[in-house]
Design a protein around this motif. Structure first.
Motif, mmCIF file in Angstrom:
data_model
loop_
_atom_site.group_PDB
_atom_site.id
_atom_site.type_symbol
_atom_site.label_atom_id
_atom_site.label_comp_id
_atom_site.label_asym_id
_atom_site.label_seq_id
_atom_site.Cartn_x
_atom_site.Cartn_y
_atom_site.Cartn_z
ATOM 1 N N ALA A 189 5.528 -10.032 5.541
ATOM 2 C CA ALA A 189 6.361 -10.727 4.518
ATOM 3 C C ALA A 189 6.600 -12.130 4.891
ATOM 4 O O ALA A 189 6.693 -13.083 4.120
ATOM 5 C CB ALA A 189 7.270 -10.150 3.957
ATOM 6 N N GLN A 190 7.058 -12.473 6.104
ATOM 7 C CA GLN A 190 7.874 -13.597 6.529
ATOM 8 C C GLN A 190 6.862 -14.951 6.575
ATOM 9 O O GLN A 190 6.931 -15.792 6.724
ATOM 10 C CB GLN A 190 8.621 -13.513 7.920
ATOM 11 C CG GLN A 190 7.650 -13.350 9.131
ATOM 12 C CD GLN A 190 8.342 -13.171 10.353
ATOM 13 O OE1 GLN A 190 9.305 -12.668 10.479
ATOM 14 N NE2 GLN A 190 7.949 -14.048 11.211
ATOM 15 N N PRO A 200 8.073 -14.492 0.206
ATOM 16 C CA PRO A 200 7.818 -12.958 0.816
ATOM 17 C C PRO A 200 8.161 -12.054 -0.319
ATOM 18 O O PRO A 200 7.462 -10.800 -0.051
ATOM 19 C CB PRO A 200 9.033 -12.982 1.840
ATOM 20 C CG PRO A 200 9.538 -14.558 1.938
ATOM 21 C CD PRO A 200 9.137 -15.167 0.785
ATOM 22 N N ALA A 201 8.718 -11.847 -1.337
ATOM 23 C CA ALA A 201 8.992 -11.220 -2.118
ATOM 24 C C ALA A 201 7.670 -10.469 -2.948
ATOM 25 O O ALA A 201 7.511 -9.358 -3.353
ATOM 26 C CB ALA A 201 9.902 -11.569 -3.287
ATOM 27 N N LEU A 225 4.522 -3.798 -1.310
ATOM 28 C CA LEU A 225 4.589 -2.788 -0.319
ATOM 29 C C LEU A 225 5.387 -1.723 -0.994
ATOM 30 O O LEU A 225 5.129 -0.261 -0.775
ATOM 31 C CB LEU A 225 5.055 -3.325 0.754
ATOM 32 C CG LEU A 225 4.384 -4.168 1.791
ATOM 33 C CD1 LEU A 225 5.394 -4.875 2.703
ATOM 34 C CD2 LEU A 225 3.142 -3.387 2.102
ATOM 35 N N GLU A 226 6.278 -1.900 -1.861
ATOM 36 C CA GLU A 226 6.925 -1.022 -2.558
ATOM 37 C C GLU A 226 6.233 -0.169 -3.448
ATOM 38 O O GLU A 226 6.352 1.091 -3.577
ATOM 39 C CB GLU A 226 8.454 -1.664 -3.336
ATOM 40 C CG GLU A 226 9.304 -2.124 -2.697
ATOM 41 C CD GLU A 226 10.430 -2.790 -3.580
ATOM 42 O OE1 GLU A 226 10.316 -2.821 -4.481
ATOM 43 O OE2 GLU A 226 11.120 -3.412 -2.876
ATOM 44 N N GLY A 227 5.365 -0.843 -4.236
ATOM 45 C CA GLY A 227 4.432 -0.143 -4.998
ATOM 46 C C GLY A 227 3.494 0.800 -4.381
ATOM 47 O O GLY A 227 3.138 2.126 -4.454
ATOM 48 N N ALA A 228 2.959 0.512 -3.271
ATOM 49 C CA ALA A 228 2.218 1.120 -2.105
ATOM 50 C C ALA A 228 3.030 2.372 -1.686
ATOM 51 O O ALA A 228 2.388 3.478 -1.556
ATOM 52 C CB ALA A 228 1.550 0.324 -0.975
ATOM 53 N N ARG A 229 4.138 2.333 -1.462
ATOM 54 C CA ARG A 229 4.846 3.256 -0.701
ATOM 55 C C ARG A 229 5.149 4.468 -1.937
ATOM 56 O O ARG A 229 5.140 5.549 -1.511
ATOM 57 C CB ARG A 229 6.319 2.840 -0.180
ATOM 58 C CG ARG A 229 6.358 2.096 1.055
ATOM 59 C CD ARG A 229 7.420 1.982 1.598
ATOM 60 N NE ARG A 229 8.476 1.074 1.012
ATOM 61 C CZ ARG A 229 8.833 -0.168 1.225
ATOM 62 N NH1 ARG A 229 7.913 -0.858 1.906
ATOM 63 N NH2 ARG A 229 9.681 -0.877 0.320
ATOM 64 N N ALA A 270 -4.742 -0.294 -5.565
ATOM 65 C CA ALA A 270 -4.884 -1.498 -4.952
ATOM 66 C C ALA A 270 -4.219 -2.706 -5.786
ATOM 67 O O ALA A 270 -4.246 -2.338 -7.306
ATOM 68 C CB ALA A 270 -6.218 -1.689 -4.820
ATOM 69 N N LEU A 271 -3.371 -3.413 -5.398
ATOM 70 C CA LEU A 271 -2.608 -4.571 -5.958
ATOM 71 C C LEU A 271 -3.153 -5.730 -5.501
ATOM 72 O O LEU A 271 -3.602 -6.043 -4.510
ATOM 73 C CB LEU A 271 -1.138 -4.484 -6.009
ATOM 74 C CG LEU A 271 -0.438 -5.270 -6.720
ATOM 75 C CD1 LEU A 271 -0.542 -5.199 -7.928
ATOM 76 C CD2 LEU A 271 1.039 -5.410 -6.256
ATOM 77 N N ARG A 272 -3.392 -6.746 -6.732
ATOM 78 C CA ARG A 272 -3.809 -8.069 -6.090
ATOM 79 C C ARG A 272 -2.755 -8.964 -6.697
ATOM 80 O O ARG A 272 -2.398 -9.032 -7.744
ATOM 81 C CB ARG A 272 -5.177 -8.253 -6.712
ATOM 82 C CG ARG A 272 -6.386 -7.603 -6.196
ATOM 83 C CD ARG A 272 -7.839 -7.839 -6.839
ATOM 84 N NE ARG A 272 -8.764 -6.926 -6.449
ATOM 85 C CZ ARG A 272 -9.450 -7.064 -5.134
ATOM 86 N NH1 ARG A 272 -9.325 -8.446 -4.568
ATOM 87 N NH2 ARG A 272 -10.579 -6.359 -4.592
ATOM 88 N N PHE A 273 -2.696 -10.013 -5.873
ATOM 89 C CA PHE A 273 -1.997 -11.432 -6.282
ATOM 90 C C PHE A 273 -2.271 -12.547 -5.602
ATOM 91 O O PHE A 273 -2.972 -12.426 -4.581
ATOM 92 C CB PHE A 273 -0.521 -10.875 -6.186
ATOM 93 C CG PHE A 273 0.093 -10.726 -4.708
ATOM 94 C CD1 PHE A 273 0.384 -12.040 -3.709
ATOM 95 C CD2 PHE A 273 0.015 -9.462 -4.167
ATOM 96 C CE1 PHE A 273 1.043 -11.705 -2.684
ATOM 97 C CE2 PHE A 273 0.347 -9.150 -2.934
ATOM 98 C CZ PHE A 273 0.939 -10.400 -2.280
#
Length: 340
Positions: A38-39, A44-45, A51-55, A61-64
């Motif tokens: 993330a750095q 980074p947010a 990653l929180e959603g993946a955990r 799958a998430l796209r942004f």
């Protein structure tokens, strides 16, 4: 830029980074591994939220879209895909530089438009073809019944125009009538054949230069269709050079190169033929640049607007693409075809 790939632990630490990502970040894989990924983002947010959603298995799958920092360079805007990896506890992150993504989207849109235009033109041609024979036949019968021979002038106009439309319809349907005959193709034999044909047609004031990469291997393709596709493009260039031919300084360059890591139709190819047709003519009018491959669109008086459309059709049959970059004094038609 190529596709950037990172495999992360669920806490965001880098387990793997491919060479393309190393190059963009300006850091070695050894330096990147174990670091919080993330750095490397301008925000980074965005990645931390993904990653929180993946955990928590909130999505497959998430796209942004975000920005990727680079050492001593400006950030690169990227399209990011975050998905669970095959191994438990790992996350796959794929990043497409937005310039590349925009290019792929444009290519896909142009491909879809070309297919839609071809279907429309083919269907329209069939609808026109059937009545034409009846119109021509009726004009011939009418001519036989005319009391005054002077009136035959009018029936001859009908017959002549029907024949002209029939010729146009035949050319519209031509790509769909010829089977795809595949064999070994030497692209430089194709170039030389086209070069000799065009120089025979324009013996004065035109120079066609050869700039070949002779290491390009043979590939499987339809030689006749590739000759026709290239001939249409080169003839189009020659017609645009009429004024320079009169001055004696018209020039077309045929250039072949090997392109590496090329994406065509969403498929990645290790090698591709890159064939350029470059002329020093006035350039494509700005109003036509987005429509130059559309059927029945022509930039010159008397043009049918089919030459470049047919060239595009034949190139696409080889899973390739053709594009144009034009400014006054330099027009470059670039043909890309996958190589084995």
């Amino acid at each position: 830029m190529s596709l950037l790939v990172a495999v992360l632990r669920s806490d965001g630490a880098v387990l793997f980074a491919n060479a393309a990502l190393e190059n963009v970040l300006g850091l070695s894989r050894r330096t990147i591994e174990g670091v919080d990924f993330a750095q490397f983002f301008t925000d980074p947010a965005l990645l931390q939220t993904a990653l929180e959603g993946a955990r928590s298995h909130d999505f497959a799958a998430l796209r942004f879209e975000g920005g990727l920092k680079r050492l001593h360079h400006e950030a690169v805007p990227v399209h990011v895909s975050v998905a669970e990896a095959e191994l438990p506890g790992e996350v796959l992150v794929e990043l497409w530089p937005l310039e590349q993504q925009a290019r792929q989207d444009r290519e896909e849109r142009l491909r879809e438009q070309a297919q839609a235009h071809k279907e429309l033109i083919r269907n329209l041609a069939h609808e026109i073809k059937n009545p034409l024979g009846g119109i021509r036949g009726a004009a011939q019968l009418l001519e036989m019944e005319l009391a005054s021979p002077d009136l035959a002038e009018y029936t001859q106009v009908i017959i002549h125009e029907a024949d002209r439309l029939q010729s146009l319809v035949d050319r519209l349907l031509a790509p769909h009538r010829h089977p795809h005959e595949v064999g070994d193709v030497n692209i430089h034999e194709v170039c030389e054949r086209v070069r000799s044909l065009v120089l025979a047609e324009h013996p004065q004031g035109l120079r066609i230069e050869q700039d070949y990469d002779i290491s390009i291997p043979e590939f499987r393709g339809d030689r006749a269709q590739l000759i026709q596709a290239l001939l249409n493009v080169v003839q189009n260039a020659a017609q645009a050079l009429a004024q320079r031919m009169a001055q004696g300084d018209a020039c077309i360059t045929l250039r072949t190169r090997v392109a590496r890591q090329i994406t065509l139709g969403r498929e990645r190819h290790r090698l591709a033929l890159e064939l350029h047709v470059i002329d020093n003519g006035p350039g494509v009018p700005e109003a036509l640049r987005e429509r130059i491959f559309y059927p029945l669109v022509s930039g010159r008086d008397g043009g049918s607007g089919l030459g470049l459309t047919l060239a595009q059709t034949f190139v696409q049959r080889h899973h390739g693409m053709i594009e144009c970059d034009s400014t006054p004094g330099r027009t470059d038609f670039r043909i890309l075809i996958p190589l084995p």
